[in-house]
Design an enzyme around this catalytic site. Structure first.
Site, PDB file in Angstrom:
ATOM      1  N   LYS A  53       0.839  -1.200   0.000  1.00 43.32           N
ATOM      2  CA  LYS A  53       0.000   0.000   0.000  1.00 43.32           C
ATOM      3  C   LYS A  53       0.878   1.256   0.000  1.00 43.32           C
ATOM      4  CE  LYS A  53      -3.771  -2.549   2.160  1.00 43.32           C
ATOM      5  NZ  LYS A  53      -4.559  -2.904   3.356  1.00 43.32           N
ATOM      6  N   GLN A  97      -4.985  -2.088   9.500  1.00 37.19           N
ATOM      7  CA  GLN A  97      -4.820  -3.397   8.868  1.00 37.19           C
ATOM      8  C   GLN A  97      -5.390  -4.490   9.772  1.00 37.19           C
ATOM      9  OE1 GLN A  97      -3.707  -3.763   5.713  1.00 37.19           O
ATOM     10  NE2 GLN A  97      -4.015  -5.960   5.798  1.00 37.19           N
ATOM     11  N   ASP A 120     -11.409   2.074   3.821  1.00 36.00           N
ATOM     12  CA  ASP A 120     -11.633   0.627   3.747  1.00 36.00           C
ATOM     13  C   ASP A 120     -13.128   0.313   3.659  1.00 36.00           C
ATOM     14  OD1 ASP A 120      -9.471  -1.132   3.657  1.00 36.00           O
ATOM     15  OD2 ASP A 120      -9.018  -0.897   5.793  1.00 36.00           O
TER      16      ASP A 120
END
Ligand code: GUN
Length: 293
Positions: A53, A97, A120
């Site tokens: 990322k 994450q 997200d």
């Protein structure tokens, strides 16, 4: 012989479009988009994902900040960090994450992110918006799959789509997107999961099968009908004697499905790169909204 859906090339093309757009904003004197990521602990796969990322952000001209925290950090400490990022006007996207260590409640954590920078799309508010077909951040993987279907012009209206797996990150949102109004969408959707009886009776009548169970080679050629479209979301690391020590294996048994299906995504090089593109897309979306661009 199926069309192999080349997620890698497609994501490369789409990433370059983002890069150009960012270049244009920077030339007009705007600040760059900024993605913040929080990584707790040292899970190998998570470390790899976060590093990709960062690289992706670098490529398209985004700033990125990664907060690497030890696995014994308390939930409160994590929430405090999220709060400080939430109130930083110059940050457009924040991701934590997953998975998190067991002593931390992931739901509490994802719901503590400001929904407007929840790129997200895991916040309850954004999931709610998705189910109501309202503007939201569609989670990166379902977004990447939808974009692939669109770019390859795969017919979805009135088609029978079977989603295998009901996770919050992939299966559930995928099923909602495939049945929504608009394109890609308008499909008749069946969600299958670990308690589904006679799975093959469902997959065999599907026009589109989306498999997201995390079991290597789970979907075999004899489970789908001739001409089905197969989207393989699985990425499992299995030991290998290559230089990395592992290789990535999908949920679909590519070799037995290749002749049977009309289109199929490979692993690696299918859904994975499109997921990475999805996160960049959402971050840019947040940035443009913030700056009224
Ligand atoms: N873990 C597995 N997939 C994802 C993802 O898309 N986002 C985050 N934050 N964690 C993940």
């Amino acid at each position: 012989m199926a069309t192999i859906i080349d997620g890698k090339s497609l994501a490369q093309k789409l990433r370059s479009e983002i890069k150009e757009e960012v270049y244009h904003y920077l030339n007009s004197g705007e600040r760059p988009p900024h993605l913040a990521a929080i990584l707790v602990g040292d899970d190998g796969a998570s470390k790899t994902y976060v590093a990709s990322k960062e690289r992706d952000c670098d490529f398209v001209g985004f700033d990125s900040t990664v907060h690497r925290l030890p696995s014994d950090i308390t939930e409160n400490e994590l929430l405090k960090l999220i709060e400080s990022i939430n109130s930083n006007e110059d940050i457009d996207g924040l991701i934590v994450q997953l998975p998190l260590p067991k002593h931390i409640n992931s739901s509490v954590v994802t719901d503590s992110i400001n929904p407007e920078i929840d790129v997200d799309g895991f916040h309850t508010i954004n999931v709610g918006r998705l189910t109501k077909n309202e503007d939201t951040y569609i989670s990166a993987t379902p977004f990447g799959v939808i974009k692939m279907l669109e770019e390859y012009g795969i017919e979805t209206k009135g088609k029978h789509c079977v989603v295998i797996g009901r996770s919050n990150i992939v299966g559930r949102p995928m099923s909602i997107l495939m049945s929504r109004g608009g394109y890609p969408g308008e499909s008749t959707v069946t969600i299958c999961h670990r308690y589904t009886e006679n799975l093959k009776s469902h997959t065999y009548v599907a026009d589109i099968v989306i498999v997201a169970v995390g079991i290597p080679h789970f979907l075999k050629g004899d489970m789908v009908k001739e001409g089905a479209v197969v989207i393989d979301v699985g990425i499992t690391r299995v030991d290998s004697d290559n230089n990395k020590g592992y290789k990535l294996v999908g949920d679909a048994d590519f070799d037995s499905l290749l002749d049977k299906s009309s289109a199929i995504t490979p692993v690696p090089g299918g859904v994975g790169p499109m997921t990475r593109y999805g996160l960049l897309y959402n971050t840019l979306k947040s940035y443009k909204r913030k700056l009224n661009l």
